[in-house]
Design an enzyme around this catalytic site. Structure first.
Site, mmCIF file in Angstrom:
data_model
loop_
_atom_site.group_PDB
_atom_site.id
_atom_site.type_symbol
_atom_site.label_atom_id
_atom_site.label_comp_id
_atom_site.label_asym_id
_atom_site.label_seq_id
_atom_site.Cartn_x
_atom_site.Cartn_y
_atom_site.Cartn_z
ATOM 1 N N LYS A 13 -51.953 -19.859 -1.864
ATOM 2 C CA LYS A 13 -51.120 -21.061 -1.703
ATOM 3 C C LYS A 13 -49.861 -20.755 -0.887
ATOM 4 O O LYS A 13 -49.521 -21.499 0.027
ATOM 5 C CB LYS A 13 -50.725 -21.642 -3.075
ATOM 6 C CG LYS A 13 -51.915 -22.048 -3.938
ATOM 7 C CD LYS A 13 -51.483 -22.765 -5.203
ATOM 8 C CE LYS A 13 -50.736 -21.907 -6.212
ATOM 9 N NZ LYS A 13 -51.522 -20.835 -6.820
ATOM 10 N N ARG A 88 -48.799 -28.098 -12.577
ATOM 11 C CA ARG A 88 -49.707 -27.108 -13.157
ATOM 12 C C ARG A 88 -50.298 -27.596 -14.471
ATOM 13 O O ARG A 88 -51.087 -26.879 -15.096
ATOM 14 C CB ARG A 88 -48.952 -25.813 -13.416
ATOM 15 C CG ARG A 88 -49.302 -24.696 -12.427
ATOM 16 C CD ARG A 88 -48.314 -23.611 -12.639
ATOM 17 N NE ARG A 88 -48.718 -22.277 -12.369
ATOM 18 C CZ ARG A 88 -48.212 -21.554 -11.358
ATOM 19 N NH1 ARG A 88 -47.412 -22.082 -10.477
ATOM 20 N NH2 ARG A 88 -48.536 -20.291 -11.245
ATOM 21 N N ARG A 127 -50.955 -6.855 -4.392
ATOM 22 C CA ARG A 127 -49.969 -7.638 -3.632
ATOM 23 C C ARG A 127 -48.590 -6.972 -3.683
ATOM 24 O O ARG A 127 -48.194 -6.429 -4.695
ATOM 25 C CB ARG A 127 -49.875 -9.044 -4.243
ATOM 26 C CG ARG A 127 -48.814 -9.914 -3.596
ATOM 27 C CD ARG A 127 -49.028 -11.354 -3.914
ATOM 28 N NE ARG A 127 -48.664 -11.712 -5.277
ATOM 29 C CZ ARG A 127 -48.686 -12.961 -5.730
ATOM 30 N NH1 ARG A 127 -49.076 -13.951 -4.943
ATOM 31 N NH2 ARG A 127 -48.347 -13.229 -6.976
ATOM 32 N N ARG A 160 -44.548 -7.657 -8.134
ATOM 33 C CA ARG A 160 -44.034 -8.571 -9.157
ATOM 34 C C ARG A 160 -44.436 -8.093 -10.551
ATOM 35 O O ARG A 160 -45.520 -7.549 -10.732
ATOM 36 C CB ARG A 160 -44.591 -9.989 -8.917
ATOM 37 C CG ARG A 160 -43.855 -10.736 -7.850
ATOM 38 C CD ARG A 160 -44.506 -12.032 -7.469
ATOM 39 N NE ARG A 160 -45.046 -12.820 -8.583
ATOM 40 C CZ ARG A 160 -45.582 -14.027 -8.443
ATOM 41 N NH1 ARG A 160 -45.635 -14.599 -7.240
ATOM 42 N NH2 ARG A 160 -46.060 -14.685 -9.471
ATOM 43 N N ARG A 171 -52.959 -14.906 -16.762
ATOM 44 C CA ARG A 171 -52.585 -16.043 -15.898
ATOM 45 C C ARG A 171 -53.832 -16.815 -15.472
ATOM 46 O O ARG A 171 -53.798 -18.038 -15.334
ATOM 47 C CB ARG A 171 -51.822 -15.529 -14.663
ATOM 48 C CG ARG A 171 -50.405 -15.065 -14.999
ATOM 49 C CD ARG A 171 -49.827 -14.171 -13.920
ATOM 50 N NE ARG A 171 -49.573 -14.851 -12.669
ATOM 51 C CZ ARG A 171 -49.458 -14.229 -11.489
ATOM 52 N NH1 ARG A 171 -49.563 -12.915 -11.420
ATOM 53 N NH2 ARG A 171 -49.218 -14.917 -10.401
HETATM 54 P P1 AMP Z 1 -46.216 -18.392 -9.278
HETATM 55 O O1 AMP Z 1 -45.251 -17.678 -8.394
HETATM 56 O O2 AMP Z 1 -46.548 -19.770 -8.797
HETATM 57 O O3 AMP Z 1 -47.452 -17.568 -9.578
HETATM 58 O O4 AMP Z 1 -45.477 -18.603 -10.681
HETATM 59 C C1 AMP Z 1 -45.013 -17.512 -11.459
HETATM 60 C C2 AMP Z 1 -44.748 -17.954 -12.888
HETATM 61 O O5 AMP Z 1 -43.734 -18.974 -12.897
HETATM 62 C C3 AMP Z 1 -45.933 -18.587 -13.602
HETATM 63 O O6 AMP Z 1 -46.799 -17.621 -14.172
HETATM 64 C C4 AMP Z 1 -45.218 -19.427 -14.667
HETATM 65 O O7 AMP Z 1 -44.720 -18.608 -15.723
HETATM 66 C C5 AMP Z 1 -44.017 -19.946 -13.904
HETATM 67 N N1 AMP Z 1 -44.317 -21.237 -13.234
HETATM 68 C C6 AMP Z 1 -44.372 -21.496 -11.886
HETATM 69 N N2 AMP Z 1 -44.657 -22.778 -11.653
HETATM 70 C C7 AMP Z 1 -44.801 -23.366 -12.867
HETATM 71 C C8 AMP Z 1 -45.109 -24.679 -13.309
HETATM 72 N N3 AMP Z 1 -45.351 -25.680 -12.419
HETATM 73 N N4 AMP Z 1 -45.179 -24.907 -14.644
HETATM 74 C C9 AMP Z 1 -44.934 -23.938 -15.531
HETATM 75 N N5 AMP Z 1 -44.639 -22.679 -15.205
HETATM 76 C C10 AMP Z 1 -44.569 -22.374 -13.882
#
Ligand code: AMP
Length: 217
Positions: A13, A88, A127, A160, A171
């Protein structure tokens, strides 16, 4: 252009959003990036979100919805936006509909990036991200020519905290349980565009441009 990117963690994404941004005047809104900046800066939101993020769970809907309501009201969003990592959950998608109708905006489409779980695990556990500019690398598929430094800005590359195998598997479970229901939610509304990694010679952003053109025709 206003689109929502949907897909498992590691589906690409962020990479697709950057490709689109290079061609269209849009704001790239990544909820993960906004949350990580809040954690780094020690804001109240960051303090509340950190535990959820480190363990790969979703941050509660009310916090995310309030954060996105504020972000979508900012001026740069009127030009167009790419939502990366939001919504999400179904309640987030419903809240997004309310926010957009208040702002009198609509989305052009919801892009589903399809990928299988084992590819995600392999991709994410390798990554690396630039601490300064956020550029994304991969030890196996796209290593930096400058070792553990970013090719673009020279910043340090890091892994990360949530890119370890056990957290990645957690996840993925969260994605299948809580986010995948959005596929049917948007499909029923006729908004879903499916994009697969194996579309051939076209880049993902070229394939997306073509699909959006075909929809309008
Ligand atoms: P990402 O960078 O999109 O993989 O997000 C990293 C982490 O941020 C996720 O595993 C969640 O803990 C939190 N997070 C990001 N976007 C959301 C969302 N829309 N709703 C809830 N938690 C989120």
């Amino acid at each position: 252009m206003r689109i929502i990117l949907l897909g498992a963690p590691g589906a690409g994404k962020g990479t697709l959003a950057e490709q689109i941004k290079a061609k269209h005047p849009v704001a790239h809104i990544s909820t993960g990036d906004i949350l990580r900046a809040n954690v780094r800066n020690g804001t109240p939101l960051g303090t509340q979100a950190k535990g959820y993020m480190d363990s790969g769970r979703l941050v509660p809907d009310d916090l995310i919805i309030a954060m996105m309501k504020e972000r979508l009201g900012e001026k740069d969003c009127s030009e167009g936006f790419i939502l990366d990592g939001f919504p999400r959950t179904i309640p987030q998608a419903e809240a997004l509909e309310r926010i957009l109708s208040e702002l009198k905006l609509s989305v052009d489409g919801v892009v589903l990036l399809e990928i299988d779980d084992e590819t995600v695990v392999k991709r994410l556990s390798n990554r690396r991200v630039c601490r300064s500019c956020g550029a994304i690398y991969n030890v196996l598929y796209k290593p930096s020519k400058k070792g553990n430094r970013c090719e673009i800005c020279g910043g340090e590359l890091y892994q990360r905290d949530d890119d370890t195998e056990s957290v990645i598997r957690g996840r993925l479970k969260v994605y299948h349980d809580q986010t995948a229901p959005l596929i049917a939610f948007y499909d029923k509304k006729g908004m879903l565009l499916r994009l697969s990694q194996t579309d051939g010679a076209e880049s993902l952003s070229e394939a997306l441009d073509r699909m959006l053109r075909e929809r309008k025709a």
